[in-house]
Enzyme design. Structure first.
Site, PDB file in Angstrom:
ATOM      1  N   GLY A 312       8.217   3.939 -44.075  1.00  0.00           N
ATOM      2  CA  GLY A 312       8.079   2.448 -44.813  1.00  0.00           C
ATOM      3  C   GLY A 312       6.645   3.034 -45.884  1.00  0.00           C
ATOM      4  N   SER A 313       6.654   1.278 -45.863  1.00  0.00           N
ATOM      5  CA  SER A 313       6.021   1.375 -47.161  1.00  0.00           C
ATOM      6  C   SER A 313       4.123   1.549 -47.276  1.00  0.00           C
ATOM      7  CB  SER A 313       5.726  -0.627 -47.160  1.00  0.00           C
ATOM      8  OG  SER A 313       6.716  -1.337 -47.093  1.00  0.00           O
ATOM      9  N   THR A 314       4.467   3.113 -45.737  1.00  0.00           N
ATOM     10  CA  THR A 314       3.106   3.551 -46.178  1.00  0.00           C
ATOM     11  C   THR A 314       3.380   4.785 -47.183  1.00  0.00           C
ATOM     12  OG1 THR A 314       3.887   4.880 -44.102  1.00  0.00           O
ATOM     13  CG2 THR A 314       2.718   3.307 -43.742  1.00  0.00           C
ATOM     14  N   GLU A 590       3.491  -7.369 -44.223  1.00  0.00           N
ATOM     15  CA  GLU A 590       4.527  -7.115 -44.294  1.00  0.00           C
ATOM     16  C   GLU A 590       5.038  -6.515 -42.976  1.00  0.00           C
ATOM     17  OE1 GLU A 590       4.010  -2.793 -45.137  1.00  0.00           O
ATOM     18  OE2 GLU A 590       5.981  -2.582 -46.273  1.00  0.00           O
TER      19      GLU A 590
END
Length: 590
Positions: A312-314, A590
């Site tokens: 994901g956003s990592t 998030e």
């Protein structure tokens, strides 16, 4: 007178050997050659016997002695002590304690009184029926139980059962039990490593067994010690990189997170920024290596290393770092993420959790804008992104020296469509392990280089591979710090007294060929402290079932609790005057 004289003459004739009958049928006539044949046969027989005696007593003497010795001489194995496993500070994590195996000659033991067999079964923690089943064998040697404690052995000896004997062996003991098990592993009853470092370092730990020759009687009792054949050599001790204090902190933090958010599982890893050492590696659920009677596959899984997930956003910081490093953007460069929060690529729509409009690169990271990072990615060649991911260690065969470590998946860049390139920029369509994710953040924690990881204590400074410039790494640290500040997606990741930074990730789980709308993996990868990075900490919470499921809601607070205790345990000096954290009610998690 004449008749008397005739009788007397007949008797004299008979005494002188006169034939009683002249009939040819009654005559004995043997040819002379038959006697010679019999003589020759007898001579050959005696010669054969003499030759056989000479062969047995002179020529094949060694063979016969060997055959005879095999009936009374035995070679006893002298087990070597398996090496200890210790943490970086010398605390014992695994050691071998002496125990014994109980074996029997079935016929002799079954001849004993039933009362003795009942007592023996009780001491071996089995029913009498189970014991008799083991003894109901055609073999002359059977194991009744392995790794029996010495106090029990003494009680068994007092029963004085014929045909029963013991063999020396060792049993592995793990003082820290379930806390350290996914780092240390365990061994089988044969003292062979089965998981984790016990398996990875089997050759180092196991040593070399010795042997001794003895003479035993029919009952298996030693009547003579012939002598030592081979000296046993104990295994070498192993010092791991893990710190027991940090391991306990990581373990309790992830356990509490799984219970608090009603998750399926969780994992955490702590890395030393300077050496690449794995200081802590924790999973929940777990198991007790000292009692594996109820061990399940879910407990056995080392999720930090063997499980992959979409980060994901990592993953967004890597796309941004590439754009910065190639001078395509600056932290202040503006991007239109649209007021609608939607961006169409081909026939697919990319959405942001909240619309942001015109924002700069730093804010794209702080707010975790999918649209902003997608536009950045689509302005770069796919090959450059693929090379960035590869240098960060994604999709590469791990060289951790740890069993079961997975490579993850990054598809070849030549097959990327625009929507796939955009998705990868915010962590979809790519899979990594938690350990890979943590290692990749070393690029930002250090001056743009990445170093190998080690599960053993490091004595020499590792050599790194440069991925981005030191300037870009410093800019990324500044951006990652804004993520935990008010307005960021991970305000709950703040640590009182310390400056920290990182990135949240909320990935939909891929179930039955589709992205689930109800099942998620929340993650957070962070650095602490930011003024002089010491730790990289990555946390993953799998399938939280409560009202909160985002990375900012479940993984960020877990990171904060872990980092706060780890920094204090390591005596890291505070670098912030903020001692109390207040989480804004409207924090955009998030």
């Amino acid at each position: 007178m004449k008749r008397g004289a005739d009788k007397s003459g007949a008797r004299v004739a008979a005494s002188r050997g006169v034939k009683f009958s002249t009939s040819p049928l009654l005559a004995v006539r043997l040819p002379s050659w038959r006697s010679r044949v019999v003589l020759v046969v007898l001579f050959c027989a005696f010669a054969a016997l003499a030759g056989r005696a000479l062969w047995l007593q002179a020529v094949s003497r060694q063979f016969l002695q060997k055959q005879g010795a095999s009936r009374y001489e035995r070679t006893l194995e002298l087990p070597a002590t398996r090496g200890k496993i210790m943490d970086r500070n010398g605390q014992v994590l695994a050691s071998s304690i002496p125990v014994k195996a109980v074996w029997a000659i079935p016929d002799d033991v079954l001849a004993e009184p039933p009362e003795k067999l009942r007592k023996l079964a009780a001491l071996l923690e089995m029913s009498e029926a189970e014991l008799r089943k083991k003894l109901d064998s055609d073999r002359t040697f059977v194991y009744l139980k392995r790794q029996v404690e010495m106090d029990v052995i003494e009680q068994i000896k007092q029963l004085d059962i014929d045909g029963l004997d013991t063999r020396k062996e060792y049993k592995r003991f793990y003082p820290q039990g379930e806390v350290m098990t996914h780092m240390v592993g365990f061994t089988s009853v044969e003292d062979v490593g089965q998981e984790s470092m016990e398996l990875a370092q089997q050759k180092t730990l196991v040593g070399a067994v010795g042997s001794r020759k003895v003479i035993k009687d029919r009952l298996g009792h030693i009547v003579e010690d012939v002598g030592l054949s081979k000296e046993p050599h104990d295994g070498k001790d192993l010092t791991l990189s893990v710190d027991s204090k940090l391991q306990y902190i990581a373990f309790t933090s992830i356990k509490e997170a799984v219970e608090k958010f009603h998750a399926k599982a969780g994992a955490a890893v702590v890395l030393d920024v300077h050496t690449g050492e794995v200081l802590a590696l924790a999973n929940w659920p777990t198991y007790n290596p000292n009692d594996r009677s109820k061990l399940t596959g879910e407990q056995l899984r080392n999720r930090v290393i063997t499980d992959t997930f979409e980060p994901g956003s990592t993953l967004k910081p890597f796309t941004v770092a590439l754009a910065l490093d190639t001078n395509r953007v600056k932290p202040s460069t503006l991007f239109d993420t649209t007021l609608s929060g939607r961006y169409v690529v081909g026939d697919k729509t990319i959405r942001d959790t909240h619309p942001h409009g015109m924002i700069d690169v730093s804010t794209i990271i702080q707010k975790s804008s999918n649209i902003g990072v997608s536009k950045m990615a689509l302005a770069m060649p796919p090959q450059e992104m693929w090379e960035m991911f590869t240098k960060a260690g994604f999709g590469q065969a791990p060289r951790f020296g740890f069993p079961g470590a997975v490579a993850g998946r990054v598809r070849p860049y030549k097959s990327w469509r625009p929507i796939e390139q955009a998705n990868m920029s915010f962590g979809q369509g790519i899979s990594v392990s938690l350990l890979q994710l943590a290692r990749s953040y070393m690029i930002f924690a250090r001056d743009g280089d990445i170093i190998p990881l080690s599960f053993q204590k490091v004595t020499e400074k590792p050599v790194g591979q440069q991925v981005i410039s030191a300037k870009t790494a410093a800019e990324m640290r500044a951006m990652l710090e804004t993520v935990v500040l008010p307005g960021g997606t991970a305000t709950q990741a703040q640590v009182p007294g310390y400056r920290v930074g990182g990135k949240t990730g909320t990935a939909q789980k891929f179930v039955n060929g589709h992205y689930s709308q109800t099942r998620y993996i929340g993650s957070f990868a962070g650095i602490a402290p930011m003024s002089n990075p010491r730790f990289v900490i990555a946390v993953m919470v799998d399938d939280p079932s409560g009202a909160i499921h985002t990375g900012g809601g479940v993984a960020a607070p877990t990171f904060a609790a872990l980092a706060a205790n780890a920094l204090r345990a390591a005596n890291v000096s505070p670098d912030s005057t903020v001692t109390e954290i207040i989480h804004p009610e409207n924090s955009q998690e998030e």
